[in-house]
Write a protein that holds these residues in place. Structure first.
Motif, short mmCIF file in Angstrom:
data_model
loop_
_atom_site.label_atom_id
_atom_site.label_comp_id
_atom_site.label_asym_id
_atom_site.label_seq_id
_atom_site.Cartn_x
_atom_site.Cartn_y
_atom_site.Cartn_z
N PHE A 1 0.83 -1.20 0.00
CA PHE A 1 0.00 0.00 0.00
C PHE A 1 0.87 1.26 0.00
CE2 PHE A 1 -2.02 3.42 2.44
CZ PHE A 1 -3.18 3.62 1.70
N GLU A 2 1.91 1.25 0.86
CA GLU A 2 2.80 2.41 0.95
C GLU A 2 3.57 2.60 -0.36
OE1 GLU A 2 3.20 4.74 3.19
OE2 GLU A 2 1.63 3.91 4.48
N TRP A 3 4.02 1.50 -0.94
CA TRP A 3 4.77 1.60 -2.19
C TRP A 3 3.90 2.15 -3.32
CZ3 TRP A 3 7.95 -3.61 -2.29
CH2 TRP A 3 9.00 -3.50 -1.36
N LYS A 4 2.66 1.67 -3.38
CA LYS A 4 1.76 2.15 -4.43
C LYS A 4 1.45 3.63 -4.22
CE LYS A 4 -2.46 0.88 -6.90
NZ LYS A 4 -3.57 -0.10 -7.00
N LYS A 5 1.26 4.03 -2.98
CA LYS A 5 0.97 5.42 -2.66
C LYS A 5 2.13 6.32 -3.06
CE LYS A 5 1.07 6.87 1.62
NZ LYS A 5 0.73 7.08 3.05
N ASN A 6 3.35 5.79 -2.95
CA ASN A 6 4.55 6.57 -3.27
C ASN A 6 5.06 6.34 -4.70
OD1 ASN A 6 5.69 8.01 -0.66
ND2 ASN A 6 4.87 6.02 0.00
N GLY A 7 4.25 5.65 -5.52
CA GLY A 7 4.61 5.46 -6.92
C GLY A 7 5.74 4.49 -7.15
N ILE A 8 5.93 3.56 -6.23
CA ILE A 8 7.01 2.57 -6.37
C ILE A 8 6.56 1.48 -7.35
CG2 ILE A 8 8.50 0.95 -5.16
CD1 ILE A 8 8.86 3.88 -4.32
N LYS A 9 7.29 1.35 -8.48
CA LYS A 9 6.89 0.37 -9.49
C LYS A 9 8.02 -0.57 -9.89
CE LYS A 9 3.29 3.29 -11.54
NZ LYS A 9 2.81 3.96 -12.79
N HIS B 1 13.52 2.92 -1.49
CA HIS B 1 12.51 3.35 -0.52
C HIS B 1 12.65 2.57 0.78
CE1 HIS B 1 8.40 4.02 1.10
NE2 HIS B 1 8.52 5.19 0.51
N GLY B 2 12.89 1.26 0.67
CA GLY B 2 13.06 0.43 1.86
C GLY B 2 14.30 0.82 2.64
N ARG B 3 15.38 1.18 1.92
CA ARG B 3 16.61 1.59 2.57
C ARG B 3 16.39 2.88 3.37
NH1 ARG B 3 19.45 2.26 -1.72
NH2 ARG B 3 19.83 0.03 -1.97
N LYS B 4 15.70 3.84 2.75
CA LYS B 4 15.43 5.11 3.44
C LYS B 4 14.53 4.89 4.66
CE LYS B 4 15.86 7.96 -0.72
NZ LYS B 4 15.13 8.81 -1.70
N PHE B 5 13.54 4.00 4.49
CA PHE B 5 12.63 3.73 5.61
C PHE B 5 13.37 3.11 6.79
CE2 PHE B 5 9.93 0.62 7.79
CZ PHE B 5 8.97 1.46 8.31
N ARG B 6 14.26 2.14 6.48
CA ARG B 6 15.00 1.48 7.56
C ARG B 6 15.95 2.45 8.25
NH1 ARG B 6 14.62 -2.68 3.89
NH2 ARG B 6 16.66 -2.20 2.95
N GLN B 7 16.55 3.36 7.48
CA GLN B 7 17.42 4.36 8.09
C GLN B 7 16.63 5.25 9.04
OE1 GLN B 7 19.09 6.34 4.68
NE2 GLN B 7 20.69 4.81 4.37
N LYS B 8 15.41 5.60 8.61
CA LYS B 8 14.55 6.43 9.44
C LYS B 8 14.16 5.69 10.72
CE LYS B 8 10.09 8.84 9.20
NZ LYS B 8 8.89 9.11 8.34
N GLN B 9 13.82 4.41 10.58
CA GLN B 9 13.43 3.61 11.74
C GLN B 9 14.62 3.40 12.68
OE1 GLN B 9 10.19 2.10 12.51
NE2 GLN B 9 9.74 3.83 11.17
N THR B 10 15.82 3.22 12.10
CA THR B 10 17.02 3.04 12.92
C THR B 10 17.30 4.28 13.75
OG1 THR B 10 17.98 1.53 11.28
CG2 THR B 10 19.49 2.53 12.85
N GLN B 11 17.09 5.46 13.14
CA GLN B 11 17.29 6.71 13.85
C GLN B 11 16.33 6.82 15.02
OE1 GLN B 11 19.82 8.84 13.20
NE2 GLN B 11 19.19 9.81 15.14
N LYS B 12 15.10 6.36 14.83
CA LYS B 12 14.12 6.37 15.92
C LYS B 12 14.58 5.49 17.07
CE LYS B 12 9.87 7.34 13.32
NZ LYS B 12 8.54 6.79 12.94
#
Length: 232
Positions: free
Chosen positions: A185-193, A201-212
Motif C-alpha cells: 500500500f505504501e509503495w503504491k501510494k509513493n509510486g514505487i513500481k 525506498h526500503g533503505r530510506k525507511f529502515r534508516q529512518k526507523q534506525t534513527q528512531k
C-alpha cells in the motif's frame, strides 16, 4: 556482362516481413499461395498494382487457370482485396491491396504475444506462491492465496514487487500478510513500481526507523529490534 549485372541490379529488392515466412502456415497458406502473394507484392513494388493472372503465372509453375483460381480463393479468404481507384483524370481503375494480409499477421502476432505473456505471468505467479510458501515454511491458506491473487489482479502489483515486499517483511521481522499488504500500500501510494525504487525506498525507511531506535535508546527507552511498516 556489365549490362547484364546492371539489369539485375535494376530489378530491385522487395522487403518481406520475416514473420510472414515463419507464420504463413499458421495462416493456413501453402507454399504456392505464399509465392503468389510475394509476386503480387513484387509487382506492386514496381508500380504494377494490378498484375494479371497471365503475368503472375509466367513467374510461377502454375497455369493461368490455376493462378486465377488461387487469386479468387485468396480474395474470398480475406488475404488480398481488389479496390477501386481513380486517376487525376477521373478514370476508374482497379488494384490489389495486401492490407488484409498484414492485418492477419498483426492479429496473429498479438495472439502469440499475449499467449507468451500469459505463460510468463502464470510462471511468475507459480514462482511467487512457491516463494511465499518457502518463507512461511508451510502451504498457504485459502485466505492467503486469495490475498496474493488480489494483489496481482485487483491492485495490479507486479509479482517481482510482491516478492520485494515479502523480502522487506522478512528483514523487518514481521512475516505476515497484513504487514506485506501495508508495504505494498505504501509503495503504491509513493509510486514505487520497480525493484530499484523499492530497494531505495526500503533503505530510506529502515534508516529512518534506525534513527528512531537510536533516539529511544539515548532516552533510555526500550528498543524495537525490527522495522515496523505499520507505523507509517
Amino acid at each position: 556482362m556489365k549490362s547484364n549485372i546492371l539489369a539485375w541490379l535494376e530489378e530491385g529488392n522487395i522487403t518481406i516481413p520475416s514473420i510472414l515466412l515463419s507464420e504463413y502456415r499458421n495462416l493456413n497458406l501453402n507454399e504456392t499461395e505464399l509465392v503468389l502473394l510475394l509476386n503480387i507484392l513484387t509487382f506492386i513494388e514496381k508500380g504494377n498494382e494490378f498484375p494479371t493472372p497471365e503475368e503472375l503465372s509466367a513467374r510461377m509453375t502454375v497455369s493461368i487457370l490455376e493462378c486465377n483460381e488461387m487469386l479468387r480463393r485468396l480474395i474470398q479468404r480475406g488475404f488480398i482485396e481488389i479496390i477501386d481507384q481513380y486517376s487525376n483524370d477521373g478514370i476508374r481503375f482497379e488494384k490489389y491491396t495486401v492490407k488484409p494480409l498484414w492485418e492477419k499477421l498483426i492479429d496473429l502476432f498479438m495472439i502469440n504475444n499475449n499467449a507468451a505473456k500469459a505463460m510468463d505471468k502464470k510462471t511468475d505467479e507459480t514462482d511467487l506462491y512457491t516463494c511465499f510458501e518457502n518463507e512461511f515454511g508451510r502451504p498457504l491458506s485459502p485466505f492467503e492465496c486469495e490475498s496474493l491473487g488480489m494483489w496481482m489482479d485487483d491492485d495490479h502489483h507486479d509479482p517481482m514487487i510482491i516478492k520485494a515486499a515479502l523480502r522487506e517483511s522478512v528483514m523487518s521481522g514481521k512475516l505476515n500478510f497484513r504487514y506485506i499488504d501495508r508495504i505494498l500500500f505504501e509503495w503504491k501510494k509513493n509510486g514505487i513500481k520497480t525493484i530499484e525504487q523499492a530497494k531505495n525506498h526500503g533503505r530510506k525507511f529502515r534508516q529512518k526507523q534506525t534513527q528512531k531506535v537510536i533516539t529511544k535508546d539515548e532516552n533510555h527507552q526500550p528498543t524495537v529490534p525490527f522495522y515496523n511498516w505499520l507505523e507509517q
